[in-house]
Design a protein around this motif. Sequence first.
Motif, PDB file in Angstrom:
ATOM      1  N   SER A 171      -6.607   9.764  -9.138  1.00  0.00           N
ATOM      2  CA  SER A 171      -5.362  10.516  -9.046  1.00  0.00           C
ATOM      3  C   SER A 171      -4.696  10.704 -10.404  1.00  0.00           C
ATOM      4  CB  SER A 171      -4.380   9.798  -8.113  1.00  0.00           C
ATOM      5  OG  SER A 171      -4.878   9.723  -6.797  1.00  0.00           O
ATOM      6  N   GLU A 174      -6.694   5.335  -7.160  1.00  0.00           N
ATOM      7  CA  GLU A 174      -5.639   5.339  -8.167  1.00  0.00           C
ATOM      8  C   GLU A 174      -6.140   5.983  -9.459  1.00  0.00           C
ATOM      9  OE1 GLU A 174      -3.245   1.713 -10.253  1.00  0.00           O
ATOM     10  OE2 GLU A 174      -3.621   1.536  -8.091  1.00  0.00           O
ATOM     11  N   ARG A 189       0.815  -1.217   0.000  1.00  0.00           N
ATOM     12  CA  ARG A 189       0.000   0.000   0.000  1.00  0.00           C
ATOM     13  C   ARG A 189       0.855   1.277   0.000  1.00  0.00           C
ATOM     14  NH1 ARG A 189      -4.409   1.800   4.666  1.00  0.00           N
ATOM     15  NH2 ARG A 189      -4.846   3.857   3.815  1.00  0.00           N
ATOM     16  N   GLU A 190       1.877   1.318   0.854  1.00  0.00           N
ATOM     17  CA  GLU A 190       2.681   2.531   0.961  1.00  0.00           C
ATOM     18  C   GLU A 190       3.423   2.824  -0.341  1.00  0.00           C
ATOM     19  OE1 GLU A 190       6.275   4.402   3.745  1.00  0.00           O
ATOM     20  OE2 GLU A 190       5.249   2.545   4.329  1.00  0.00           O
ATOM     21  N   GLU A 232       1.793   8.759  -7.315  1.00  0.00           N
ATOM     22  CA  GLU A 232       2.272  10.136  -7.464  1.00  0.00           C
ATOM     23  C   GLU A 232       3.369  10.216  -8.521  1.00  0.00           C
ATOM     24  OE1 GLU A 232       3.494  11.640  -3.703  1.00  0.00           O
ATOM     25  OE2 GLU A 232       1.562  11.270  -2.721  1.00  0.00           O
ATOM     26  N   GLU A 267       0.996   4.003  -3.137  1.00  0.00           N
ATOM     27  CA  GLU A 267       0.629   5.419  -3.054  1.00  0.00           C
ATOM     28  C   GLU A 267       1.749   6.305  -3.569  1.00  0.00           C
ATOM     29  OE1 GLU A 267      -0.397   5.988   1.012  1.00  0.00           O
ATOM     30  OE2 GLU A 267      -2.368   5.020   0.842  1.00  0.00           O
TER      31      GLU A 267
END
Length: 375
Positions: free
Chosen positions: A220, A217, A187-188, A195, A191
């Motif tokens: 973004s 996702e 997960r980390e 970006e 993310e």
Amino acid sequence: MNLRATDSPAVRPTEVPPPAFEMAGLSLRLGGTAILENVDLRLAPGRVLALLGPSGSGKTTLLRLVAGLLAPDHGTIRLAGRVVAGPGKALPPEARGLGMVFQDYALWPHMSVAKNVGFPLEMQGIAAAERAARVSRALARVGLERYAERRPAALSGGQQQRVAIARAIVAEPALVLFDEPLSNLDRELRETMVEEIAGLVAELGLTALYVTHDHAEAFSLADEVAVMEAGQISQIAAPETLVSDPASASIARFLRLGALLPARRGAEGWHLAGGARLAPASAAPGECATVLVPSRALRVVPAGEGHLAARVTRTLFRGDGHLATLALEGGHEIQLLLPRRALPGEVLGLHLCHARLRWFPPCPHPTSPSERISP
């Protein structure tokens, strides 16, 4: 020759570039099962479109049709105005001028990073000097120029993902396809990579088709999101529009936009089924409905002052607030993120902004007894 004020040279109309890709009437059956049915879709150059949906919705199959890994039963696919799939025609993947980032990276472990990135150019017969220059440029764009001679196994998962992106863009394709590229990351890291990919896509001005099952996702990364259900596109819109105005209760549920509750209209207005008054009678047509209650439609007020009374049954600290399960009159439950810890048994008032409720036809199946509302 002198021109009078009324004279003017002929003005050529501005040429509008064709869509980066366009599909019309696309259908596919596998083993007698309809996977895609009559799908129409187009993407303008320089835009990013996300295909979003649960497993089995057809999004990956659609991507593979664009890539040339499958051929449609009916319909046509055009890339930059050129027919690449249609009746009697199906160009292979290498003839379509695409870049692709796969779910599992698809890097060759015995090759260096530079050779992995340069492989598509080698297959095209690009000379070694030109190939090396393009590989160096692609690796610099993703921040991996110092890792050119390393093997993929020596890199982190995020770095391997960037190698895959460098390979997809090294030939400067008109369209890049992303097949759930972050699904194998924790997960980390996922993310962080969202970006990074968003930044790369914007910086490079890529035209991209991005497949994912993760709505955060998709929101973004994409200019527009196509929500797929059962082989069809249920709604295509900007992320902000999907959140504020979902086309159906099933889309609202999939995107986790709030609580979906059954309601009935009576003489005094709309009520939760077996419960409290919810909205004026003019809020929606019909006698029965499913109402979406998003978090932005609710404000917690002291008990007895809101439209609804809610009793706290349990709370869970989540780091960014306290997730409280609330029981409403009529046996309904919702979950709401609160800024403070509420004790079990405490009664809260909920003030409703009626303009922010969304109304849908009654669900064919009962809604879940516990619906979650989160920011």
